[in-house]
Design an enzyme around this catalytic site. Structure first.
Site, PDB file in Angstrom:
ATOM      1  N   ASP A  37       0.828  -1.212   0.000  1.00 45.84           N
ATOM      2  CA  ASP A  37       0.000   0.000   0.000  1.00 45.84           C
ATOM      3  C   ASP A  37       0.861   1.260   0.000  1.00 45.84           C
ATOM      4  OD1 ASP A  37      -2.439   1.245  -0.186  1.00 45.84           O
ATOM      5  OD2 ASP A  37      -2.840   1.234   1.968  1.00 45.84           O
ATOM      6  N   LYS A  39       1.955   4.597  -1.061  1.00 43.18           N
ATOM      7  CA  LYS A  39       1.372   5.768  -1.731  1.00 43.18           C
ATOM      8  C   LYS A  39       1.678   6.977  -0.853  1.00 43.18           C
ATOM      9  CE  LYS A  39      -3.103   4.716   0.393  1.00 43.18           C
ATOM     10  NZ  LYS A  39      -4.507   4.393   0.173  1.00 43.18           N
ATOM     11  N   ASN A  42       0.473   7.379   2.832  1.00 41.06           N
ATOM     12  CA  ASN A  42       0.949   6.454   3.867  1.00 41.06           C
ATOM     13  C   ASN A  42       2.397   6.710   4.278  1.00 41.06           C
ATOM     14  OD1 ASN A  42      -1.489   5.245   4.002  1.00 41.06           O
ATOM     15  ND2 ASN A  42      -0.953   3.431   2.832  1.00 41.06           N
TER      16      ASN A  42
END
Length: 237
Positions: A37, A39, A42
């Site tokens: 995840d 991106k 984050n």
């Protein structure tokens, strides 16, 4: 927020962040964890300007060499083709996401975007990678190698994992020992008034009413009995 404020990062700035992120990913992979995840939302910056990866909700554990998983997850702009195809994926998906993130840092947009989800997926699977002419040769080369649709030929997919990525000429000026020891000066330090200053967060988050996450776990009857027993004992004392 910092990327939005700057528009695009200079290559030296991007190099610092990508290097720290590559170390974090390499560490997770050594533990058999795929992050999945990666991106901008984050990636937090600590008060000293160093990177902190957050939100491990989509992590997949116990993925060692030769294991693949098939879950469809993540934000599609940064998602590897093999996740979108549901053809099975391994830790190489994180290196694709690092490539997508690098592209975003250096150009101001993800490499494959369109007006809707379906067209974005089509572009990720089949679209041409357009590299702006202002990128250095080293940046162009690393982007091409990270954004290879064939996961087995993608940089970082081999047994050396992060070491292959870190050995690329884009990182030629990076002292990895110093980076690990926090001796490399970050390009930006958030200006904070105090330890709990949240001014660097987007107000759309800080203005939300805090709500407890619902607890969907119900205690078993035996656990309930134990709890009652301990409470009674406590009252007796």
């Amino acid at each position: 927020m910092q990327l939005e404020r700057e528009g695009i990062f200079l290559e030296d700035t991007a190099c610092f962040y990508l290097a720290e992120i590559s170390m974090a990913l390499g560490h997770l992979h050594q533990k058999g964890i795929i992050y999945r995840d990666l991106k901008p939302e984050n990636i937090m910056l600590r008060n000293n300007g160093h990177v902190k990866l957050t939100d491990f909700g989509l992590c997949k554990e116990s993925i060692h060499d030769g294991t693949v998983t098939h879950t469809f997850c993540g934000t599609i702009e940064y998602m590897a083709p093999e996740i979108l195809m549901r053809s099975g994926h391994n830790r190489a998906v994180d290196w694709w996401s690092l490539g997508a993130l690098m592209y975003d840092m250096l150009t101001g947009a993800a490499p494959f975007t369109a007006e809707n989800r379906k067209k974005t997926i089509d572009k990720i699977l089949k679209g041409k990678l357009n590299l702006p002419p202002y990128l250095t040769q080293e940046a162009r080369d690393l982007l091409k190698k990270l954004l290879r649709r064939n996961a087995s030929t993608r940089m970082g997919a081999g047994p050396r994992d992060a070491l292959d990525v870190q050995g690329h000429s884009f990182f030629r000026h990076m002292n990895w020992d110093d980076l690990l020891a926090f001796k490399v000066e970050p390009p930006f330090k958030p200006f904070l008034q105090s330890a709990d200053d949240v001014s660097q967060f987007d107000s759309k988050f800080t203005s939300q009413t805090p709500v407890d996450s619902p607890d969907d776990s119900t205690l078993s009857e035996s656990a309930n009995q134990v709890f009652l027993f301990l409470s009674l004992k406590h009252l007796q004392h």
